[in-house]
Motif scaffolding. Structure first.
Motif, PDB file in Angstrom:
ATOM      1  N   TRP A  21       0.805  -1.224   0.000  1.00  0.00           N
ATOM      2  CA  TRP A  21       0.000   0.000   0.000  1.00  0.00           C
ATOM      3  C   TRP A  21       0.838   1.275   0.000  1.00  0.00           C
ATOM      4  CZ3 TRP A  21       0.784   2.832   4.451  1.00  0.00           C
ATOM      5  CH2 TRP A  21       1.290   2.135   5.554  1.00  0.00           C
ATOM      6  N   LYS A  25      -2.811   0.917  -3.925  1.00  0.00           N
ATOM      7  CA  LYS A  25      -3.828   0.117  -3.241  1.00  0.00           C
ATOM      8  C   LYS A  25      -4.660  -0.608  -4.285  1.00  0.00           C
ATOM      9  CE  LYS A  25      -3.974   3.310   0.663  1.00  0.00           C
ATOM     10  NZ  LYS A  25      -4.776   4.171   1.545  1.00  0.00           N
ATOM     11  N   HIS A  36     -12.018   3.551   5.021  1.00  0.00           N
ATOM     12  CA  HIS A  36     -10.656   3.855   5.485  1.00  0.00           C
ATOM     13  C   HIS A  36      -9.586   3.553   4.438  1.00  0.00           C
ATOM     14  CE1 HIS A  36     -12.125   4.777   9.449  1.00  0.00           C
ATOM     15  NE2 HIS A  36     -12.673   3.586   9.568  1.00  0.00           N
ATOM     16  N   LYS A  37      -9.927   2.667   3.496  1.00  0.00           N
ATOM     17  CA  LYS A  37      -8.992   2.307   2.412  1.00  0.00           C
ATOM     18  C   LYS A  37      -7.668   1.789   2.949  1.00  0.00           C
ATOM     19  CE  LYS A  37     -10.930   5.762  -0.774  1.00  0.00           C
ATOM     20  NZ  LYS A  37     -11.950   6.302   0.147  1.00  0.00           N
ATOM     21  N   LYS A  38      -7.710   0.924   3.973  1.00  0.00           N
ATOM     22  CA  LYS A  38      -6.480   0.410   4.546  1.00  0.00           C
ATOM     23  C   LYS A  38      -6.647  -1.037   4.995  1.00  0.00           C
ATOM     24  CE  LYS A  38      -7.313   2.029   9.296  1.00  0.00           C
ATOM     25  NZ  LYS A  38      -6.791   2.852  10.408  1.00  0.00           N
TER      26      LYS A  38
END
Length: 212
Positions: A21, A25, A36-38
């Protein structure tokens, strides 16, 4: 690490997909965690579950036939959640502050905050473990997982600064606990190499500074 330790404790087979990441991503990550995109994200029965401690609780509930991760006693369970929240919300930020500190005074302040928190966790260990090997008692539990995932980063800081954050003087119980935790069969293959983790930290630091 938290999710993978929990899956190992429950003896659940899983496919691990690593995300680079720092570079980009994947579409799967963005689709699975659009808020949150994590990482981490657990995908089970085509449903995504996000946030590491939420994933651990989900694993404990879904695969209930395996060893329990959260305590069965309501008060003990609440205590484990309290200290896990303390680690993430209060103690971990001091570790981040150390990694991104540019001045020596800022690093010393971050270390002081980490040490203060470790003393509190030493006291918490005495109460939660009730004289046994882990926060969770005889085996690794929720709070062990919540805190234990940071042992690799602690070793990076100790090596970089020539100090011992876990030591016989202030945190003797945690020092012994760290060895037991790291050598447990559910954990030992997941603890990152100190030098590799330090290299990753340098890349992360450079990326964060560049984005300022």
């Amino acid at each position: 690490m938290r999710a993978r330790i929990a899956l190992n404790i429950k003896s659940v087979d899983y496919e691990f997909q690593e995300e680079n990441w720092l570079v980009s991503k994947s579409e799967l990550l963005l689709k699975s965690n659009p808020i949150h995109k994590k990482v981490p994200v657990l995908i089970h029965a085509d449903n995504p579950v996000c946030e590491s401690l939420i994933i651990v609780q989900y694993i404990d509930e879904v695969w209930s036939s395996g060893p329990s991760i959260l305590p069965s006693d309501p008060y003990d369970r609440a205590t484990s959640r309290f200290w896990s929240a303390y680690i993430d919300d209060k103690w971990f930020p001091s570790m981040i502050a150390f990694f991104f500190a540019q001045e020596e005074d800022a690093k010393k302040a971050a270390i002081a905050q980490m040490e203060e928190g470790l003393v509190l966790l030493e006291e918490a260990f005495g109460k939660c473990s009730k004289g046994k090997a882990f926060f969770g008692g005889d085996r690794i539990g929720f709070l062990d997982i919540a805190f234990g995932c940071f042992l690799g980063s602690l070793r990076v800081i100790e090596k970089a600064d020539g100090i011992k954050l876990l030591n016989e003087t202030k945190t003797p119980s945690l020092l012994k606990w760290a060895d037991r935790f790291s050598s447990d069969t559910a954990v030992k293959e997941l603890i990152p190499d100190t030098d590799t983790l330090a290299e990753f930290g340098e890349k992360l630091q450079a990326k964060m500074i560049a984005n300022k």
